[in-house]
Write an enzyme that holds these catalytic residues in place. Structure first.
Site, PDB file in Angstrom:
ATOM      1  CE  LYS A 240      -0.209  -0.149   5.011  1.00  0.00           C
ATOM      2  NZ  LYS A 240      -1.143  -0.739   6.119  1.00  0.00           N
TER       3      LYS A 240
ATOM      4  CE1 TYR B 191      12.977  31.078   5.650  1.00  0.00           C
ATOM      5  CE2 TYR B 191      13.485  28.524   5.357  1.00  0.00           C
ATOM      6  CZ  TYR B 191      13.055  29.780   4.892  1.00  0.00           C
ATOM      7  OH  TYR B 191      12.491  30.002   3.411  1.00  0.00           O
TER       8      TYR B 191
HETATM    9  C1  LIG Z   1      -0.507  -1.930   6.876  1.00  0.00           C
HETATM   10  C2  LIG Z   1      -0.996  -3.104   6.949  1.00  0.00           C
HETATM   11  C3  LIG Z   1      -0.123  -4.273   7.285  1.00  0.00           C
HETATM   12  C4  LIG Z   1       1.374  -4.271   7.231  1.00  0.00           C
HETATM   13  O1  LIG Z   1       1.821  -3.846   8.315  1.00  0.00           O
HETATM   14  P1  LIG Z   1       3.586  -3.784   8.735  1.00  0.00           P
HETATM   15  O2  LIG Z   1       3.233  -3.181  10.034  1.00  0.00           O
HETATM   16  O3  LIG Z   1       3.955  -2.734   7.855  1.00  0.00           O
HETATM   17  O4  LIG Z   1       3.929  -4.846   8.383  1.00  0.00           O
HETATM   18  C5  LIG Z   1      -0.658  -5.660   7.332  1.00  0.00           C
HETATM   19  N1  LIG Z   1      -2.103  -5.622   7.541  1.00  0.00           N
HETATM   20  C6  LIG Z   1      -3.002  -4.500   7.523  1.00  0.00           C
HETATM   21  C7  LIG Z   1      -4.457  -4.754   7.649  1.00  0.00           C
HETATM   22  C8  LIG Z   1      -2.367  -3.129   7.404  1.00  0.00           C
HETATM   23  O5  LIG Z   1      -3.248  -2.022   7.308  1.00  0.00           O
END
Ligand SMILES: *Cc1c(COP(=O)(O)O)cnc(C)c1O
Length: 371
Positions: free
Chosen positions: A40, A261
């Protein structure tokens, strides 16, 4: 390409071979479980098409994205065959888009389940879904009472084939946290009353909680990309990213010169400075006051991180970088997790912000094809 030496300021290098190695390591840890890949958010900023293709070539056949559009993009890269599931569920009316690209919806509510039931009826054939249940995170998925409703009324699954029952851990990064076992017990109890299907529970950190947490399908994201899944112990994963930043200018300043800054830094001696092409708009956190490395030497930041630049103190360097040189910002001496600690956040947030503006370069098996 135009004739100039470089266009983008700084470079994010993604080691696909390291990501594949990490996937193999997690698969091995999982024993008999299948290891999926969570890609994702553009594979946490590293390029979902490139990462998915490299992992598919290594044998991965299960992918998770968050949004429909991410799923559509990854399907183009993978072709038919591998499963791609959409974690955030089905936007109203998007059922046909899921079906035409063979994307699996993660059903998170009774409303979504009803929509898929209706779609199956309309098509006159079964549809496949993943079902998420909430074992104690209160984020997404059917609540325990809704799971009971489904168990009590098989008609709620008319035409809907559940290919995977999944849930997500809230506290997996803290190995001794009592919520882990509480969630696991709740997950098993709910899965047991649903029609039999493969199960999935563990994210990256969950995999390291032990075999009892593995079930049928592992769902690592962060650990694939080198983020430490066991924050209190040494990182078992290979580093998969590095960032280098271009020196834009060097200058000499006299004592008491205000730098950047707010004049947050003031030279306490005649100083040599180098301004590099990386700032908070590139994903470097504004509150992470750290250093760059050039041929192994440490070059501390001077003053505030700007949107597009950072000033380095190169006064003490015996071999200072000059205009056009690249200095190392994320490297073995300074990892994503180190930067997260300095910025009071987690490696996930650092990683997901890097990919948007930096020029990405790929190393590893598919590097050439992906470029
Ligand atoms: C993002 C996500 C994962 C992966 O999690 P990590 O901690 O990055 O391994 C797995 N399952 C769901 C439902 C998620 O939203």
């Amino acid at each position: 390409m135009s004739g100039c030496d470089w266009q983008a300021g700084s470079v994010l290098t993604i080691d696909l071979a390291a990501i594949v190695d990490n996937w193999r390591q997690l698969s091995a840890l999982g024993g008999g479980a299948t290891c999926a890949a969570v890609i994702k958010a553009d594979a946490y900023g590293l390029g979902d098409q490139q990462v998915a293709s490299a992992l598919q070539e290594a044998g991965c056949r299960d992918f998770f994205v968050a949004h429909l559009d991410e799923g559509l993009r990854v399907r183009k890269a993978l072709g038919p065959g591998s499963r791609i599931a959409v974690l955030n569920g089905t936007p109203k009316g998007a059922e046909r888009e899921f079906l035409s690209s063979s994307l699996l919806p993660v059903v998170n509510s009774l409303g979504e389940l009803a929509a898929w039931r209706a779609e199956a009826k309309r098509l006159g054939r079964g549809v496949s879904v993943f079902l998420q249940i909430d074992s104690g995170m209160a984020r997404l998925g059917l609540a325990p009472s809704e799971v009971e409703a489904v168990a009590d009324d098989p008609g709620l699954l008319d035409g809907v084939a559940v290919q995977l029952v999944m849930s997500h851990l809230a506290c997996a990064d803290v190995a001794g946290h009592s919520a882990n076992e509480t969630q696991r017990a709740a997950f098993e109890k709910m899965a047991a009353i649903l029609p039999s299907a493969p199960t999935s529970f563990a994210n990256s950190s969950g995999i390291f909680l032990g075999e009892a947490y593995h079930y049928d399908v592992l769902r690592p994201g962060a650990a694939l990309y080198g983020v430490n899944p066991v924050p209190r112990a040494e990182n078992p994963m290979r580093q998969a990213v590095s960032v280098s930043a271009r020196v834009l200018q060097t200058r000499e300043v006299c004592m008491e010169t205000g730098i950047g800054y707010g004049h947050r830094a003031v030279a306490t001696r005649p100083s040599q400075l180098a301004t590099i092409c990386l700032g908070y708009a590139d994903g470097w956190p504004r509150n992470a006051d750290m250093q760059a490395f050039f041929r192994g030497q440490r070059l501390p930041f001077m003053g505030r991180v700007s949107m597009d630049s950072i000033v380095l103190d190169i006064t003490d360097s015996e071999d200072p970088p000059t205009e056009g040189d690249l200095v190392d910002m994320i490297c073995p001496q300074q990892t994503v997790d180190d930067i997260a600690r300095a910025a009071d956040t987690i490696g996930y947030e650092i990683l997901t912000r890097l990919g948007a503006r930096l020029e990405r370069r790929y190393l590893g098996s598919l590097a050439q094809r992906a470029a």
